[in-house]
Design an enzyme around this catalytic site. Structure first.
Site, mmCIF file in Angstrom:
data_model
loop_
_atom_site.group_PDB
_atom_site.id
_atom_site.type_symbol
_atom_site.label_atom_id
_atom_site.label_comp_id
_atom_site.label_asym_id
_atom_site.label_seq_id
_atom_site.Cartn_x
_atom_site.Cartn_y
_atom_site.Cartn_z
ATOM 1 C CE LYS A 26 -3.749 -2.442 2.462
ATOM 2 N NZ LYS A 26 -4.581 -2.453 3.698
ATOM 3 C CE1 TYR A 66 -9.199 -3.844 1.120
ATOM 4 C CE2 TYR A 66 -8.370 -1.809 0.177
ATOM 5 C CZ TYR A 66 -8.168 -2.967 0.904
ATOM 6 O OH TYR A 66 -6.919 -3.240 1.429
ATOM 7 C CG ASN A 129 -3.281 -2.411 7.212
ATOM 8 O OD1 ASN A 129 -3.154 -1.991 6.061
ATOM 9 N ND2 ASN A 129 -4.333 -3.112 7.610
ATOM 10 C CG HIS A 132 -4.882 -6.620 0.047
ATOM 11 N ND1 HIS A 132 -6.047 -6.745 0.756
ATOM 12 C CD2 HIS A 132 -4.989 -7.461 -1.025
ATOM 13 C CE1 HIS A 132 -6.843 -7.612 0.120
ATOM 14 N NE2 HIS A 132 -6.222 -8.053 -0.961
ATOM 15 C CD GLU A 143 -8.626 -9.452 -3.021
ATOM 16 O OE1 GLU A 143 -7.445 -9.801 -2.831
ATOM 17 O OE2 GLU A 143 -9.441 -9.255 -2.102
HETATM 18 P P1 IDP Z 1 -7.391 -7.257 5.830
HETATM 19 O O1 IDP Z 1 -6.631 -6.201 5.044
HETATM 20 O O2 IDP Z 1 -6.559 -7.804 6.947
HETATM 21 O O3 IDP Z 1 -8.011 -8.310 4.959
HETATM 22 P P2 IDP Z 1 -10.063 -6.120 6.145
HETATM 23 O O4 IDP Z 1 -10.951 -6.302 7.325
HETATM 24 O O5 IDP Z 1 -10.449 -6.818 4.874
HETATM 25 O O6 IDP Z 1 -8.587 -6.502 6.581
HETATM 26 O O7 IDP Z 1 -9.970 -4.561 5.876
HETATM 27 C C1 IDP Z 1 -9.398 -4.066 4.691
HETATM 28 C C2 IDP Z 1 -8.529 -2.875 5.003
HETATM 29 O O8 IDP Z 1 -9.365 -1.819 5.467
HETATM 30 C C3 IDP Z 1 -7.523 -3.082 6.134
HETATM 31 O O9 IDP Z 1 -6.331 -3.701 5.717
HETATM 32 C C4 IDP Z 1 -7.285 -1.646 6.575
HETATM 33 O O10 IDP Z 1 -6.404 -0.987 5.660
HETATM 34 C C5 IDP Z 1 -8.669 -1.049 6.440
HETATM 35 N N1 IDP Z 1 -9.428 -1.096 7.683
HETATM 36 C C6 IDP Z 1 -10.045 -2.178 8.234
HETATM 37 N N2 IDP Z 1 -10.669 -1.870 9.380
HETATM 38 C C7 IDP Z 1 -10.453 -0.540 9.550
HETATM 39 C C8 IDP Z 1 -10.846 0.401 10.571
HETATM 40 O O11 IDP Z 1 -11.536 0.060 11.545
HETATM 41 N N3 IDP Z 1 -10.420 1.689 10.408
HETATM 42 C C9 IDP Z 1 -9.671 2.099 9.348
HETATM 43 N N4 IDP Z 1 -9.277 1.248 8.369
HETATM 44 C C10 IDP Z 1 -9.664 -0.045 8.471
HETATM 45 MG MG MG Z 2 -9.634 -8.262 3.644
#
Ligand code: IDP
Ligand code: MG
Length: 155
Positions: A26, A66, A129, A132, A143
Site C-alpha cells: 500500500k 474493496y 497497515n 494487503h 482480486e
Molecule cells: P485485511 O486487510 O486484513 O483483509 P479487512 O478487514 O479486509 O482486513 O480490511 C481491509 C482494510 O481496510 C484493512 O487492511 C485496513 O487498511 C482497512 N481497515 C479495516 N478496518 C479498519 C478500521 O476500523 N479503520 C480504518 N481502516 C480499516
Molecule cells: Mg480483507
C-alpha cells in the site's frame, strides 16, 4: 456421506497444488521504502512472483477491490489511503500461498499483529497497515483479475 469441510463451502487445499494470491504494498509501504523488504520476505518463503507492477490506482479500481467494505464507516478513508500514492501489486504463487501470505502479513490491526509478521514489524495503526493479501481462493481469483490482465501474469 458428505465431507463436512466441503459441505461448509470451504475448498480444501490439495497436496502439491499451487495457489495464486494478490499482495499489495500500500502507499505507506511504498513511501516508507518497504517494497524490497516485503518482496524479500515473500521470496525467502519460496513464493514465486508471477506478476508485478507499480501504479497509482484510480478510485474506481480501489472501490472495486474493496467492494465488500463499501458500507463500512472507514470506506472513504480506505479509498483515500489506497489512492494517496503509488502501490505495488504482486501476483504471488506457491503451495498454500493464500494462507501462507495472510499469516506472513499478520492481523489487520497492527497493534494486534504478532512480531515477525509484516504488520507486526512495520506498522502500528489500522489506518496504515502496509500490505494487503487476499483472504481466500474466491477473493484471490477476483482480486488478481482486478489488478492484472491475463497477459501480465507469467508461467
Ligand atoms: P485485511 O486487510 O486484513 O483483509 P479487512 O478487514 O479486509 O482486513 O480490511 C481491509 C482494510 O481496510 C484493512 O487492511 C485496513 O487498511 C482497512 N481497515 C479495516 N478496518 C479498519 C478500521 O476500523 N479503520 C480504518 N481502516 C480499516
Ligand atoms: Mg480483507
Amino acid at each position: 456421506m458428505c465431507n463436512p469441510i466441503e459441505a461448509e463451502g470451504i475448498i480444501p487445499h490439495r497436496m502439491g497444488e499451487k495457489e495464486r494470491t494478490l499482495v499489495l504494498i500500500k502507499p505507506d509501504g511504498v513511501r516508507r521504502k518497504l517494497v524490497g523488504e516485503v518482496i524479500k520476505r515473500l521470496e525467502a518463503r519460496e513464493l514465486t512472483i508471477v506478476g508485478l507492477k507499480l501504479l497509482h490506482p484510480e478510485r474506481e479500481l480501489v472501490e472495486t477491490h474493496y467492494a465488500e467494505h463499501r458500507e463500512k464507516p472507514f470506506f472513504g478513508h480506505l479509498v483515500n489511503y489506497l489512492t494517496s500514492g503509488a502501490v505495488v501489486a504482486l501476483a504471488v504463487e506457491g503451495e498454500n500461498a493464500i494462507q501462507a501470505v495472510r499469516i506472513m502479513i499478520g492481523a489487520t490491526n497492527p497493534a494486534e499483529a504478532a512480531a515477525g509478521t509484516i504488520r507486526g514489524d512495520f506498522a502500528l495503526t489500522i489506518e496504515e497497515n502496509i500490505v494487503h493479501g487476499s483472504a481466500d481462493r474466491a477473493s484471490a481469483e477476483k482480486e488478481l483479475a482486478i489488478w492484472f490482465s491475463d497477459e501480465e501474469l507469467i508461467y
